[in-house]
Write a protein that holds these residues in place. Structure first.
Motif, PDB file in Angstrom:
ATOM      1  N   GLY A   1      -4.704  50.319  10.852  1.00 29.12           N
ATOM      2  CA  GLY A   1      -5.574  50.528   9.701  1.00 29.12           C
ATOM      3  C   GLY A   1      -5.208  51.674   8.788  1.00 29.12           C
ATOM      4  O   GLY A   1      -5.839  51.861   7.739  1.00 29.12           O
ATOM      5  N   ARG A   2      -4.213  52.473   9.150  1.00 28.65           N
ATOM      6  CA  ARG A   2      -3.813  53.589   8.289  1.00 28.65           C
ATOM      7  C   ARG A   2      -3.022  53.064   7.088  1.00 28.65           C
ATOM      8  O   ARG A   2      -2.085  52.293   7.245  1.00 28.65           O
ATOM      9  CB  ARG A   2      -2.956  54.576   9.068  1.00 28.65           C
ATOM     10  N   ASP A   3      -3.367  53.502   5.894  1.00 28.97           N
ATOM     11  CA  ASP A   3      -2.628  53.122   4.694  1.00 28.97           C
ATOM     12  C   ASP A   3      -1.426  54.041   4.524  1.00 28.97           C
ATOM     13  O   ASP A   3      -1.588  55.269   4.474  1.00 28.97           O
ATOM     14  CB  ASP A   3      -3.517  53.216   3.451  1.00 28.97           C
ATOM     15  N   PRO A   4      -0.223  53.485   4.425  1.00 26.95           N
ATOM     16  CA  PRO A   4       0.956  54.336   4.219  1.00 26.95           C
ATOM     17  C   PRO A   4       0.861  55.117   2.913  1.00 26.95           C
ATOM     18  O   PRO A   4       0.271  54.648   1.928  1.00 26.95           O
ATOM     19  CB  PRO A   4       2.113  53.330   4.175  1.00 26.95           C
ATOM     20  N   ILE A   5       1.446  56.293   2.912  1.00 21.92           N
ATOM     21  CA  ILE A   5       1.452  57.139   1.724  1.00 21.92           C
ATOM     22  C   ILE A   5       2.644  56.764   0.857  1.00 21.92           C
ATOM     23  O   ILE A   5       3.802  56.861   1.286  1.00 21.92           O
ATOM     24  CB  ILE A   5       1.519  58.630   2.116  1.00 21.92           C
ATOM     25  N   GLN A   6       2.365  56.322  -0.345  1.00 27.39           N
ATOM     26  CA  GLN A   6       3.433  55.900  -1.232  1.00 27.39           C
ATOM     27  C   GLN A   6       4.222  57.114  -1.724  1.00 27.39           C
ATOM     28  O   GLN A   6       3.652  58.173  -1.985  1.00 27.39           O
ATOM     29  CB  GLN A   6       2.859  55.138  -2.425  1.00 27.39           C
ATOM     30  N   PRO A   7       5.553  56.973  -1.865  1.00 33.01           N
ATOM     31  CA  PRO A   7       6.370  58.111  -2.298  1.00 33.01           C
ATOM     32  C   PRO A   7       6.099  58.473  -3.751  1.00 33.01           C
ATOM     33  O   PRO A   7       5.773  57.614  -4.572  1.00 33.01           O
ATOM     34  CB  PRO A   7       7.802  57.602  -2.103  1.00 33.01           C
ATOM     35  N   ASP A   8       6.248  59.756  -4.069  1.00 30.88           N
ATOM     36  CA  ASP A   8       6.093  60.199  -5.449  1.00 30.88           C
ATOM     37  C   ASP A   8       7.188  59.629  -6.341  1.00 30.88           C
ATOM     38  O   ASP A   8       6.953  59.277  -7.492  1.00 30.88           O
ATOM     39  CB  ASP A   8       6.126  61.736  -5.518  1.00 30.88           C
ATOM     40  N   ASP A   9       8.413  59.549  -5.799  1.00 30.76           N
ATOM     41  CA  ASP A   9       9.550  59.020  -6.549  1.00 30.76           C
ATOM     42  C   ASP A   9      10.046  57.774  -5.853  1.00 30.76           C
ATOM     43  O   ASP A   9      10.596  57.841  -4.759  1.00 30.76           O
ATOM     44  CB  ASP A   9      10.663  60.068  -6.618  1.00 30.76           C
ATOM     45  N   ASP A  10       9.833  56.608  -6.469  1.00 28.05           N
ATOM     46  CA  ASP A  10      10.228  55.358  -5.839  1.00 28.05           C
ATOM     47  C   ASP A  10      11.497  54.762  -6.448  1.00 28.05           C
ATOM     48  O   ASP A  10      11.811  53.596  -6.225  1.00 28.05           O
ATOM     49  CB  ASP A  10       9.092  54.340  -5.895  1.00 28.05           C
ATOM     50  N   GLU A  11      12.226  55.574  -7.218  1.00 34.60           N
ATOM     51  CA  GLU A  11      13.470  55.100  -7.817  1.00 34.60           C
ATOM     52  C   GLU A  11      14.633  55.387  -6.867  1.00 34.60           C
ATOM     53  O   GLU A  11      14.836  56.525  -6.450  1.00 34.60           O
ATOM     54  CB  GLU A  11      13.723  55.784  -9.155  1.00 34.60           C
ATOM     55  N   PRO A  12      15.416  54.365  -6.515  1.00 38.02           N
ATOM     56  CA  PRO A  12      16.548  54.606  -5.618  1.00 38.02           C
ATOM     57  C   PRO A  12      17.614  55.463  -6.278  1.00 38.02           C
ATOM     58  O   PRO A  12      17.754  55.476  -7.499  1.00 38.02           O
ATOM     59  CB  PRO A  12      17.072  53.201  -5.324  1.00 38.02           C
ATOM     60  N   ASP A  13      18.363  56.163  -5.465  1.00 39.33           N
ATOM     61  CA  ASP A  13      19.448  57.011  -5.942  1.00 39.33           C
ATOM     62  C   ASP A  13      20.498  56.173  -6.676  1.00 39.33           C
ATOM     63  O   ASP A  13      20.683  54.985  -6.385  1.00 39.33           O
ATOM     64  CB  ASP A  13      20.083  57.709  -4.728  1.00 39.33           C
ATOM     65  N   ASP A  14      21.208  56.812  -7.595  1.00 35.43           N
ATOM     66  CA  ASP A  14      22.228  56.108  -8.377  1.00 35.43           C
ATOM     67  C   ASP A  14      23.301  55.472  -7.504  1.00 35.43           C
ATOM     68  O   ASP A  14      23.884  54.449  -7.881  1.00 35.43           O
ATOM     69  CB  ASP A  14      22.893  57.075  -9.364  1.00 35.43           C
ATOM     70  N   GLN A  15      23.568  56.034  -6.332  1.00 34.26           N
ATOM     71  CA  GLN A  15      24.594  55.457  -5.462  1.00 34.26           C
ATOM     72  C   GLN A  15      24.096  54.196  -4.742  1.00 34.26           C
ATOM     73  O   GLN A  15      24.904  53.403  -4.242  1.00 34.26           O
ATOM     74  CB  GLN A  15      25.055  56.491  -4.439  1.00 34.26           C
ATOM     75  N   VAL A  16      22.784  53.999  -4.702  1.00 33.69           N
ATOM     76  CA  VAL A  16      22.221  52.836  -4.016  1.00 33.69           C
ATOM     77  C   VAL A  16      22.134  51.627  -4.940  1.00 33.69           C
ATOM     78  O   VAL A  16      22.345  50.485  -4.518  1.00 33.69           O
ATOM     79  CB  VAL A  16      20.825  53.173  -3.455  1.00 33.69           C
ATOM     80  N   VAL A  17      21.861  51.854  -6.214  1.00 34.28           N
ATOM     81  CA  VAL A  17      21.637  50.750  -7.159  1.00 34.28           C
ATOM     82  C   VAL A  17      22.792  49.753  -7.169  1.00 34.28           C
ATOM     83  O   VAL A  17      22.562  48.532  -7.057  1.00 34.28           O
ATOM     84  CB  VAL A  17      21.356  51.304  -8.567  1.00 34.28           C
ATOM     85  N   PRO A  18      24.062  50.179  -7.284  1.00 37.25           N
ATOM     86  CA  PRO A  18      25.140  49.185  -7.292  1.00 37.25           C
ATOM     87  C   PRO A  18      25.271  48.421  -5.980  1.00 37.25           C
ATOM     88  O   PRO A  18      25.702  47.263  -5.974  1.00 37.25           O
ATOM     89  CB  PRO A  18      26.397  50.018  -7.580  1.00 37.25           C
ATOM     90  N   VAL A  19      24.900  49.042  -4.864  1.00 35.36           N
ATOM     91  CA  VAL A  19      24.926  48.328  -3.577  1.00 35.36           C
ATOM     92  C   VAL A  19      23.955  47.158  -3.614  1.00 35.36           C
ATOM     93  O   VAL A  19      24.299  46.011  -3.258  1.00 35.36           O
ATOM     94  CB  VAL A  19      24.583  49.274  -2.418  1.00 35.36           C
ATOM     95  N   LEU A  20      22.731  47.405  -4.070  1.00 33.58           N
ATOM     96  CA  LEU A  20      21.727  46.345  -4.118  1.00 33.58           C
ATOM     97  C   LEU A  20      22.120  45.267  -5.121  1.00 33.58           C
ATOM     98  O   LEU A  20      21.902  44.075  -4.868  1.00 33.58           O
ATOM     99  CB  LEU A  20      20.368  46.938  -4.467  1.00 33.58           C
ATOM    100  N   GLU A  21      22.720  45.667  -6.223  1.00 37.18           N
ATOM    101  CA  GLU A  21      23.186  44.675  -7.204  1.00 37.18           C
ATOM    102  C   GLU A  21      24.275  43.788  -6.610  1.00 37.18           C
ATOM    103  O   GLU A  21      24.284  42.567  -6.823  1.00 37.18           O
ATOM    104  CB  GLU A  21      23.699  45.387  -8.460  1.00 37.18           C
ATOM    105  N   ASP A  22      25.174  44.386  -5.848  1.00 40.33           N
ATOM    106  CA  ASP A  22      26.246  43.599  -5.228  1.00 40.33           C
ATOM    107  C   ASP A  22      25.703  42.662  -4.158  1.00 40.33           C
ATOM    108  O   ASP A  22      26.209  41.545  -3.980  1.00 40.33           O
ATOM    109  CB  ASP A  22      27.287  44.540  -4.612  1.00 40.33           C
ATOM    110  N   VAL A  23      24.690  43.105  -3.410  1.00 39.22           N
ATOM    111  CA  VAL A  23      24.076  42.238  -2.399  1.00 39.22           C
ATOM    112  C   VAL A  23      23.427  41.031  -3.072  1.00 39.22           C
ATOM    113  O   VAL A  23      23.600  39.881  -2.633  1.00 39.22           O
ATOM    114  CB  VAL A  23      23.041  43.016  -1.564  1.00 39.22           C
ATOM    115  N   LEU A  24      22.679  41.266  -4.129  1.00 47.72           N
ATOM    116  CA  LEU A  24      22.052  40.162  -4.866  1.00 47.72           C
ATOM    117  C   LEU A  24      23.099  39.191  -5.381  1.00 47.72           C
ATOM    118  O   LEU A  24      22.938  37.962  -5.272  1.00 47.72           O
ATOM    119  CB  LEU A  24      21.223  40.717  -6.024  1.00 47.72           C
ATOM    120  N   ALA A  25      24.191  39.711  -5.920  1.00 51.41           N
ATOM    121  CA  ALA A  25      25.241  38.844  -6.454  1.00 51.41           C
ATOM    122  C   ALA A  25      25.906  38.033  -5.350  1.00 51.41           C
ATOM    123  O   ALA A  25      26.198  36.838  -5.524  1.00 51.41           O
ATOM    124  CB  ALA A  25      26.274  39.685  -7.197  1.00 51.41           C
ATOM    125  N   ALA A  26      26.134  38.669  -4.182  1.00 45.84           N
ATOM    126  CA  ALA A  26      26.781  37.968  -3.073  1.00 45.84           C
ATOM    127  C   ALA A  26      25.953  36.803  -2.558  1.00 45.84           C
ATOM    128  O   ALA A  26      26.489  35.844  -2.011  1.00 45.84           O
ATOM    129  CB  ALA A  26      27.051  38.950  -1.938  1.00 45.84           C
TER     130      ALA A  26
END
Length: 341
Positions: free
Chosen positions: A309-334
């Motif tokens: 029943g505990r609600d997780p605490i949402q992060p203040d900054d939910d934007e992924p680091d610049d080094q992560v974004v291209p990884v996720l884009e490549d996964v989607l493309a694959a």
């Protein structure tokens, strides 16, 4: 939550200096003592036939014989004693118990979590490695598919352990009825899990790998779940969702460089619960790694609290680091996937 647990799993002893010790389970149990709604259930040990449904029978028989002869070093990382064989059977059995509980309707505060050991996700079809002899989550997935009374046609496995789940990938790499996704630290043991490892033949696309750069934090992992993992699970539409829940991506775990907080595990569990609900899939968790005893216990505890029943605490900054974004884009493309902006 309900926890699948057996004292038998404590008897596997790879040595006093080994990070995968029975103290891992003791630490979890100690931390859960004061938590509301904790229940423990001991599942039956798996039979050799149930294990051999995903492993080469000759290999499994050799593990049994190896333990009966007193054990020793199977490889430099993977060590057994005489009692290891029983621990292996009970560890896989707790994972199958979790499947039974989930497919029998256990949800919410009764969601099942198997805390057996030794862990399993590095065990390949015909060999042990990385502390693992039998691939518990793979045995459990196959168990669900083989039971006619459960009417399960598709199983998804999400592995958030910091190490690539090479064994689970190996077992199901050519299978269309199991979708496997591993989110792990790039370049870490065992060195597999590249984005272009997507399955083979008709099963191409049913394996997804998300190798995260060292230093990735909560926002990167949450973006992976909200992006490619969510899109893939919605497309695959599983009947059962199993989580290979390792906790060694924690920032204070001694053997990784991913920077997850304890709260991240609450957020990940909550998001996967939502994805299971959205696809009408049953949900169960199976323990993998996690070697800092305090952070392992804290992280399992916060997953329990999330289902209590505990609600997780949402992060203040939910934007992924610049080094992560291209990884996720490549996964989607694959995987030829798109997500709404």
């Amino acid at each position: 939550m309900q926890f699948g647990y057996s004292e038998v799993c404590l008897a596997h002893d790879p040595g006093s200096r080994h990070p995968e010790s029975s103290d891992r389970l003791r630490a979890i149990r100690e931390r859960l003592k004061k938590k509301h709604g904790v229940a423990y259930v001991e599942g039956d040990p798996c039979s050799l036939d149930e294990i051999a449904a995903v492993h080469d029978r000759a290999y499994i028989e050799s593990v049994e014989s190896f333990c009966a002869d007193g054990g020793g070093n199977w490889d430099p990382d993977t060590t057994a004693v005489e009692d290891t064989w029983d621990a292996v059977r009970y560890s896989a059995g707790q994972a199958c118990w979790a499947v039974d509980a989930a497919l029998s309707g256990a949800t919410g505060r009764d969601t099942p979590f198997s805390i057996g050991r030794p862990p399993g996700h590095h065990a390949v079809t015909d060999d042990a490695m990385g502390f693992c002899f039998v691939n518990n989550v793979a045995v459990a997935a196959q168990y669900a598919l083989d039971r006619d009374d459960y009417d399960v046609d598709r199983v998804a496995i999400v592995d958030w352990d910091v190490h690539h789940g090479n064994g689970t990938q190996d077992i199901f790499y050519d299978r269309e009825d199991v979708f496997f996704v591993s989110i792990h630290e790039q370049g870490l043991y065992p060195g597999t899990g590249d984005i272009d490892e997507t399955g083979t033949g008709d099963a191409t696309g049913t394996t997804m790998n998300i190798p995260m750069p060292a230093g990735t934090d909560d926002a990167g992992y949450l973006a992976a779940v909200d992006g490619p993992i969510a899109a893939a699970l919605e497309s695959f539409d599983p009947d059962l969702l199993l989580v290979s829940a390792g906790f060694d991506a924690h920032r204070h775990d001694p053997i990784s460089r991913i920077r997850l907080s304890t709260e991240a595990y609450a957020l990940l569990a909550d998001r996967l619960r939502t994805l299971a609900d959205d696809t009408d899939a049953s949900l169960a968790f199976v323990l993998e790694g996690g070697y800092g005893l305090n952070v392992l216990a804290d992280s399992v505890s916060i997953v329990h609290e999330t289902f209590d029943g505990r609600d997780p605490i949402q992060p203040d900054d939910d934007e992924p680091d610049d080094q992560v974004v291209p990884v996720l884009e490549d996964v989607l493309a694959a995987h030829d996937l798109t997500i709404d902006p």
